[in-house]
Design a protein around this motif. Structure first.
Motif, PDB file in Angstrom:
ATOM      1  N   PRO A 119       1.070  -1.222   0.050  1.00 44.74           N
ATOM      2  CA  PRO A 119       0.231  -0.045  -0.075  1.00 44.74           C
ATOM      3  C   PRO A 119       0.764   1.351  -0.101  1.00 44.74           C
ATOM      4  O   PRO A 119       1.928   1.393   0.468  1.00 44.74           O
ATOM      5  CB  PRO A 119      -0.705  -0.217   1.400  1.00 44.74           C
ATOM      6  N   ARG A 120       0.274   2.340  -0.795  1.00 44.65           N
ATOM      7  CA  ARG A 120       1.216   3.488  -0.606  1.00 44.65           C
ATOM      8  C   ARG A 120       0.856   4.382   0.583  1.00 44.65           C
ATOM      9  O   ARG A 120      -0.173   4.649   1.062  1.00 44.65           O
ATOM     10  CB  ARG A 120       0.799   4.255  -1.837  1.00 44.65           C
ATOM     11  N   VAL A 121       2.082   4.648   1.348  1.00 45.40           N
ATOM     12  CA  VAL A 121       1.875   5.209   2.583  1.00 45.40           C
ATOM     13  C   VAL A 121       2.280   6.568   2.335  1.00 45.40           C
ATOM     14  O   VAL A 121       3.117   7.155   1.751  1.00 45.40           O
ATOM     15  CB  VAL A 121       2.908   4.682   3.689  1.00 45.40           C
ATOM     16  N   ASN A 122       1.186   7.608   2.865  1.00 41.82           N
ATOM     17  CA  ASN A 122       1.242   8.829   2.482  1.00 41.82           C
ATOM     18  C   ASN A 122       1.858   9.821   3.666  1.00 41.82           C
ATOM     19  O   ASN A 122       2.480  10.785   3.386  1.00 41.82           O
ATOM     20  CB  ASN A 122      -0.175   9.597   2.211  1.00 41.82           C
ATOM     21  N   ASP A 123       1.935   9.583   4.969  1.00 39.46           N
ATOM     22  CA  ASP A 123       2.234  10.022   6.131  1.00 39.46           C
ATOM     23  C   ASP A 123       3.664   9.459   6.691  1.00 39.46           C
ATOM     24  O   ASP A 123       3.912   8.255   6.491  1.00 39.46           O
ATOM     25  CB  ASP A 123       1.552  10.020   7.220  1.00 39.46           C
ATOM     26  N   GLY A 124       4.597  10.404   6.815  1.00 41.20           N
ATOM     27  CA  GLY A 124       5.831   9.739   7.462  1.00 41.20           C
ATOM     28  C   GLY A 124       6.964  10.400   6.827  1.00 41.20           C
ATOM     29  O   GLY A 124       7.145  11.622   6.196  1.00 41.20           O
ATOM     30  N   ASN A 125       8.196   9.912   6.975  1.00 37.59           N
ATOM     31  CA  ASN A 125       9.397  10.413   6.420  1.00 37.59           C
ATOM     32  C   ASN A 125       9.954   9.749   5.135  1.00 37.59           C
ATOM     33  O   ASN A 125       9.883   8.458   4.923  1.00 37.59           O
ATOM     34  CB  ASN A 125      10.616  10.269   7.439  1.00 37.59           C
ATOM     35  N   MET A 126      10.416  10.700   4.027  1.00 31.99           N
ATOM     36  CA  MET A 126      10.857   9.993   3.045  1.00 31.99           C
ATOM     37  C   MET A 126      12.516  10.506   2.880  1.00 31.99           C
ATOM     38  O   MET A 126      12.673  11.635   3.256  1.00 31.99           O
ATOM     39  CB  MET A 126      10.075  10.665   1.514  1.00 31.99           C
ATOM     40  N   TYR A 127      13.184   9.626   2.471  1.00 33.92           N
ATOM     41  CA  TYR A 127      14.505   9.946   2.579  1.00 33.92           C
ATOM     42  C   TYR A 127      15.170   9.886   1.159  1.00 33.92           C
ATOM     43  O   TYR A 127      14.792   8.752   0.347  1.00 33.92           O
ATOM     44  CB  TYR A 127      15.555   9.003   3.205  1.00 33.92           C
ATOM     45  N   GLU A 128      16.236  10.690   0.793  1.00 35.02           N
ATOM     46  CA  GLU A 128      16.906  10.592  -0.366  1.00 35.02           C
ATOM     47  C   GLU A 128      18.328  10.695  -0.112  1.00 35.02           C
ATOM     48  O   GLU A 128      18.884  11.338   0.806  1.00 35.02           O
ATOM     49  CB  GLU A 128      16.655  11.862  -1.527  1.00 35.02           C
ATOM     50  N   ILE A 129      19.092   9.343  -0.765  1.00 31.72           N
ATOM     51  CA  ILE A 129      20.365   9.608  -0.297  1.00 31.72           C
ATOM     52  C   ILE A 129      21.256   9.819  -1.581  1.00 31.72           C
ATOM     53  O   ILE A 129      21.309   9.257  -2.747  1.00 31.72           O
ATOM     54  CB  ILE A 129      20.811   8.230   0.269  1.00 31.72           C
ATOM     55  N   GLU A 141      16.433   6.083  -2.777  1.00 34.21           N
ATOM     56  CA  GLU A 141      15.051   6.806  -2.352  1.00 34.21           C
ATOM     57  C   GLU A 141      14.353   5.759  -1.520  1.00 34.21           C
ATOM     58  O   GLU A 141      14.564   4.547  -1.812  1.00 34.21           O
ATOM     59  CB  GLU A 141      14.137   6.885  -3.341  1.00 34.21           C
ATOM     60  N   PHE A 142      13.942   6.240  -0.301  1.00 28.24           N
ATOM     61  CA  PHE A 142      13.461   5.414   0.995  1.00 28.24           C
ATOM     62  C   PHE A 142      12.333   6.177   1.567  1.00 28.24           C
ATOM     63  O   PHE A 142      12.318   6.936   1.870  1.00 28.24           O
ATOM     64  CB  PHE A 142      14.421   5.051   1.876  1.00 28.24           C
ATOM     65  N   ASP A 143      10.894   5.583   1.039  1.00 28.70           N
ATOM     66  CA  ASP A 143       9.800   6.301   1.091  1.00 28.70           C
ATOM     67  C   ASP A 143       9.276   5.616   2.419  1.00 28.70           C
ATOM     68  O   ASP A 143       8.869   4.502   2.421  1.00 28.70           O
ATOM     69  CB  ASP A 143       8.741   6.350   0.100  1.00 28.70           C
ATOM     70  N   ASN A 144       9.126   6.343   3.574  1.00 29.60           N
ATOM     71  CA  ASN A 144       8.544   5.856   4.716  1.00 29.60           C
ATOM     72  C   ASN A 144       8.904   4.542   5.199  1.00 29.60           C
ATOM     73  O   ASN A 144       8.189   3.621   5.436  1.00 29.60           O
ATOM     74  CB  ASN A 144       6.948   5.987   4.796  1.00 29.60           C
ATOM     75  N   PRO A 145      10.441   4.403   5.375  1.00 29.97           N
ATOM     76  CA  PRO A 145      10.751   2.917   5.863  1.00 29.97           C
ATOM     77  C   PRO A 145      10.354   2.511   7.078  1.00 29.97           C
ATOM     78  O   PRO A 145      10.384   1.366   7.529  1.00 29.97           O
ATOM     79  CB  PRO A 145      12.426   3.164   5.626  1.00 29.97           C
ATOM     80  N   GLU A 146      10.160   3.625   7.913  1.00 26.00           N
ATOM     81  CA  GLU A 146       9.811   3.046   9.229  1.00 26.00           C
ATOM     82  C   GLU A 146       8.501   2.346   9.400  1.00 26.00           C
ATOM     83  O   GLU A 146       8.252   1.376  10.155  1.00 26.00           O
ATOM     84  CB  GLU A 146       9.707   4.579  10.296  1.00 26.00           C
ATOM     85  N   VAL A 147       7.452   2.966   8.653  1.00 22.15           N
ATOM     86  CA  VAL A 147       6.373   2.147   8.417  1.00 22.15           C
ATOM     87  C   VAL A 147       6.353   0.964   7.725  1.00 22.15           C
ATOM     88  O   VAL A 147       5.743  -0.147   8.251  1.00 22.15           O
ATOM     89  CB  VAL A 147       5.213   3.256   7.690  1.00 22.15           C
TER      90      VAL A 147
END
Length: 182
Positions: A119-129, A141-147
């Motif tokens: 599922p696409r998670v909208n809320d949280g942290n997105m990271y670019e390295i 790119e790491f979109d919302n890895p915590e979730v």
């Protein structure tokens, strides 16, 4: 309020609003019985979504430069900036990247999420390295890895790896990267 037709509200899909049919409102101590059903719309907004950009580069043989930016809709801010001249400090950061194999693990981006039916998670942290070593450049790119690490680790193993990497990087640099900027 009384919800006439309850629905389940997912926290991990694309929907940004939900329509419910309600009757009987309670405002303070007053109960209002509605003779007709009313539409009630509940909106979700990305209150804590944040995009982080981490840049690591070796621009000279014995120097390492680390920058962490928080990119928000209204303001970009530099969270952390340091140039490491000491080869011991320089080596510790390089070892951290090697330990988690950040340059070789798969990005946790839209393509990966779609391909693996997550599922696409909208809320949280997105990271670019962005990492530049000599003439070699890598972008991840790491979109919302915590979730994804918490709920979908079986499909998104890199989420747990990247989350651990961020925690260790925060300790090493003594800076909060994973907290949203306001």
């Amino acid at each position: 309020m009384k919800i006439n037709n309850p629905i389940s509200i997912s926290t991990t899909n694309w929907e940004d609003s939900f329509r419910l049919t309600v009757s009987k409102f309670c405002v303070g101590d007053t109960i209002i019985n509605s003779k007709k059903d009313l539409d009630f719309r509940l909106y979700r907004f990305m209150a804590f979504g944040d995009r982080k950009l981490i840049r690591v580069s070796t621009f000279e043989k014995y120097k390492l430069k680390v920058d962490v930016y928080s990119l928000t809709a209204y303001k970009d801010s530099l969270v952390y900036h340091k140039t490491y001249n000491d080869s011991n400090e320089n080596g510790k950061i390089k070892e951290l990247f090697k330990k988690y194999d950040i340059l070789n693990i798969a990005s946790l981006n839209y393509d990966f999420i779609s391909r693996n039916d997550l599922p696409r998670v909208n809320d949280g942290n997105m990271y670019e390295i962005e990492v530049k070593v000599d003439n070699n450049f890598t972008y991840k790119e790491f979109d919302n890895p915590e979730v994804y690490a918490k709920h979908f680790a079986n499909k998104a193993k890199q989420a747990a790896t990247f989350t651990s990497f961020i925690r260790d990087l925060e300790k090493m640099l003594n800076v909060k990267i994973s907290e949203p900027e306001f």
